[in-house]
Scaffold this active site. Structure first.
Site, mmCIF file in Angstrom:
data_model
loop_
_atom_site.group_PDB
_atom_site.id
_atom_site.type_symbol
_atom_site.label_atom_id
_atom_site.label_comp_id
_atom_site.label_asym_id
_atom_site.label_seq_id
_atom_site.Cartn_x
_atom_site.Cartn_y
_atom_site.Cartn_z
ATOM 1 N N CYS A 1 91.261 29.476 28.087
ATOM 2 C CA CYS A 1 91.164 30.497 28.932
ATOM 3 C C CYS A 1 90.942 31.938 28.038
ATOM 4 O O CYS A 1 91.439 32.277 27.221
ATOM 5 C CB CYS A 1 92.443 30.394 29.360
ATOM 6 N N HIS B 1 82.994 24.388 34.619
ATOM 7 C CA HIS B 1 82.723 25.338 35.613
ATOM 8 C C HIS B 1 81.451 24.879 36.658
ATOM 9 O O HIS B 1 80.551 24.323 36.273
ATOM 10 C CB HIS B 1 82.357 26.599 35.090
ATOM 11 N N GLU C 1 90.177 29.440 40.186
ATOM 12 C CA GLU C 1 90.510 28.603 38.921
ATOM 13 C C GLU C 1 91.019 27.431 39.195
ATOM 14 O O GLU C 1 92.120 27.147 39.921
ATOM 15 C CB GLU C 1 91.276 29.734 38.199
ATOM 16 N N CYS D 1 88.409 35.656 35.210
ATOM 17 C CA CYS D 1 88.515 34.438 34.444
ATOM 18 C C CYS D 1 87.664 34.731 33.375
ATOM 19 O O CYS D 1 86.320 34.819 33.734
ATOM 20 C CB CYS D 1 88.212 33.187 35.457
ATOM 21 N N GLY E 1 85.228 31.858 33.097
ATOM 22 C CA GLY E 1 84.452 31.911 34.171
ATOM 23 C C GLY E 1 83.185 32.777 34.264
ATOM 24 O O GLY E 1 81.869 32.604 34.424
#
Length: 281
Positions: free
Chosen positions: A75, A163, A212, A221, A224
């Site tokens: 994260c 992702h 997410e 994110c 991301g």
């Protein structure tokens, strides 16, 4: 035993940060879900637990629990937040945070005060092979054969978590709340996936929105944003450094030739508090 916590966020992607380096405790999935609940708990996208490091190179270990109770490996916004806390605590100008995804190095961004100047994190090497994502079957990660709800032809990227990046003409027009969950749980992603929709604004600016894994739509994110830039570079849509604009604000992302991705952005402390003993077992 009562536990102190710090409520933090990076661009509105928010966390309850707990320290288990001195007071050892564990949280059940039920407790994590209750803690993350915004009406009856503290409220957050992820619960973050700082633990003693396993590696001699690391300053601390960071455990990441999604709002649904599950544990994940990476994260980006939480890494910046924890790095800021550790730098303030230790006085170090560089800290190394150990995660399931590996060792992540962090330092203040352009100043000496990470809580005000922001933090730069080396998020490690981007994964672009189908095994690294991972995907359920061998596939071309630059043009993944996946279509759903008007979205198609994503780029698959791993930033320590999976992702799928869909390039669109207008991110605001995508009903992410309707298609996000189905794409997250698509059978091609055995560990589920974070879903990004991205709109190229210029050679060095990208607008994105994110669903997410385990949390739903969030305002930002970090991994991301990293995945979106990697995907854009692989498609020849941008240069290797760009501003990625999320619902909560902007991150500066750079994909270096050695495949490592640098992420720079702000962190903030919302408030601190204490949890009653009933939250742990």
């Amino acid at each position: 035993m009562t536990l102190s916590f710090t409520k933090m966020h990076g661009l509105g992607n928010d966390f309850v940060v707990l320290d288990a380096r001195r007071d050892v405790f564990s949280l059940t999935e039920t407790a994590v879900r209750a803690l993350a609940e915004r009406r009856t708990g503290v409220g957050c996208d992820q619960v973050i637990v700082i633990e003693p490091p396993r590696s001699p190179e690391a300053t601390a270990y960071m455990r990441i629990r999604n709002a649904d109770g599950g544990e994940v490996g990476a994260c980006g916004n939480a890494t910046r937040c924890v790095a800021a806390l550790l730098m303030k605590e230790t006085g170090l100008e560089r800290v190394v945070i150990e995660t399931r995804a590996g060792l992540l190095s962090a330092q203040p961004a352009g100043g000496t005060h990470p809580l005000t100047d922001g933090v730069t994190v080396d998020m490690g090497a981007a994964g672009i092979d189908w095994r690294e994502i991972p995907l359920a079957v061998p596939a071309d990660t630059l043009h993944l054969d996946l279509s759903f709800g008007g979205l198609s032809d994503p780029v698959a990227v791993s930033m320590g978590n999976p992702h799928a990046v869909f390039f669109v003409d207008d991110v605001a027009a995508v009903p992410l709340e309707e298609v996000g969950s189905a794409l997250e749980h698509h059978s091609v992603f055995p560990e589920r996936a974070n879903i990004e929709v991205a709109q190229i604004l210029s050679h060095d600016r990208i607008r994105m929105r994110v669903w997410e894994r385990g949390a739903g739509i969030t305002r930002a994110c970090g991994t991301g944003a990293c995945a979106v830039l990697v995907a854009a570079v692989r498609r020849g849509l941008t240069g290797r450094k760009a501003e990625v604009i999320l619902d909560g604000g902007s991150l500066m992302i750079e994909w270096r030739p050695d495949r490592h991705v640098l992420m720079t952005g702000p962190v903030a402390v919302s408030f601190t508090g204490r949890l009653a003993e009933s939250w742990t077992r």
